[in-house]
Design an enzyme around this catalytic site. Structure first.
Site, PDB file in Angstrom:
ATOM      1  N   CYS A 105     105.385  97.391  29.243  1.00  0.00           N
ATOM      2  CA  CYS A 105     106.785  97.054  29.524  1.00  0.00           C
ATOM      3  C   CYS A 105     107.414  96.215  28.415  1.00  0.00           C
ATOM      4  CB  CYS A 105     106.893  96.284  30.832  1.00  0.00           C
ATOM      5  SG  CYS A 105     106.606  97.315  32.263  1.00  0.00           S
ATOM      6  N   VAL A 106     106.623  95.710  27.509  1.00  0.00           N
ATOM      7  CA  VAL A 106     107.189  94.814  26.487  1.00  0.00           C
ATOM      8  C   VAL A 106     107.186  95.512  25.127  1.00  0.00           C
ATOM      9  CG1 VAL A 106     107.173  92.504  25.533  1.00  0.00           C
ATOM     10  CG2 VAL A 106     106.122  92.921  27.750  1.00  0.00           C
TER      11      VAL A 106
END
Lengths: 106, 187
Positions: A105-106
């Site tokens: 997600c990053v």
């Protein structure tokens, strides 16, 4: 899942158009997909990112690294990365590098 | 007020070379109203994901949410264990199942700092950067940040109090204008 011919090579692609077998990829395919993505020519800076992703994908099960992993790993700044691969670098880089889309997600 | 903020996107009548590029881009807008550490991350994570997928991002900071863009506060967002029913003892690595952190313990001086450090560690473990760095990533990726005028007036703040990347202090009405057609997420 299906196949399509890019730069004269028939490759396996999934529904979203990502190559499913990174081994079928080559540099001409990258250049062809880049054009589809609105990038006319791939510069050294593009290749630095693509090469890094190809290298990392071995450890990530054929998936492209996340944008954060790319900036940390290559030293390419976030702003530059968004400039090189405008409008959605996460998927764009993965598609051009012949990899699956990133899973983090990053 | 910058005229470009409210100017409607001009869609030409006749599609030229790349008609796709002329379509109005998907746009997600976040309203950040909370200033605790755990409530800073949702907009950062989702906003970053949106930018990575070519979606336009606008973030409107209001009320306590302004702590996320306040230079003096951004590195000091906290998480209080008092009255936090989701924060369990097991977070500290003790296998105690559903046992919560007793509120009576939560009021002991230093417990908020303790809970905050614990959460910061968990955040770092998943590879997420601290709030200041994350927010800068979003700005570099093209996110537009705005502060709420009413909150700014209430708290006696000005643009000088905010981190770089905040574009302007705007009214609720301005926000409505600039997010026409956008998907809005309130946090």
């Amino acid at each position: 899942m299906g196949t399509r011919t890019i730069a004269g090579v028939t490759v396996q692609v999934n529904d979203e158009g990502f190559l499913t077998n990174p081994a079928e990829w080559n540099k001409s395919i990258a250049a062809e997909i880049a054009k589809e993505e609105g990038i006319a020519t791939l510069s050294d800076a593009h290749w630095k990112v693509i090469d890094y992703c190809r290298g990392e994908a071995n450890k990530l099960g054929g998936k492209s690294p996340t944008l954060r992993q790319i900036t940390v790993g290559t030293g390419v700044q976030t702003k530059e990365l968004f400039g090189l691969f405008p409008k959605g670098p996460a998927k764009k880089v993965a598609r051009i590098a012949g990899l699956g889309k990133p899973e983090g997600c990053v | 007020m910058d005229a470009t903020l409210t100017a409607p996107v001009q869609i030409p009548d006749v599609a030229v070379e790349a008609p796709k590029a002329e379509e109005k881009n998907r746009h997600v807008a976040f309203i950040c109203s909370k200033g605790t550490l755990d409530m800073a991350y949702p907009a950062l994570v989702m906003g970053w994901a949106a930018l990575g997928n070519g979606i336009d991002v606008t973030i409107f900071f209001t009320f306590w949410g302004m702590d996320i863009i306040n230079k003096a506060r951004i590195d000091h967002l906290e998480l209080a264990p008092v009255a936090n029913t989701s924060m369990k003892m097991s977070m500290m690595g003790v296998n105690t199942g559903n046992m919560g952190i007793p509120n009576a313990l939560g009021v002991i001086p230093g417990m908020t700092a303790f809970a905050t450090n614990l959460m910061k560690k968990k955040i770092a473990e998943v590879g997420a950067p601290p709030v200041r760095e994350y927010l800068q990533m979003l700005v570099d990726g093209g996110a537009k940040l705005y502060a709420c005028k009413m909150s700014v007036d209430m708290m006696g703040l000005s643009m000088d109090d905010f981190v770089e990347g905040v574009e302007a202090v705007v009214t609720a009405s301005d926000f409505m204008d600039m997010t026409e057609g956008a998907q809005i997420i309130f946090i």
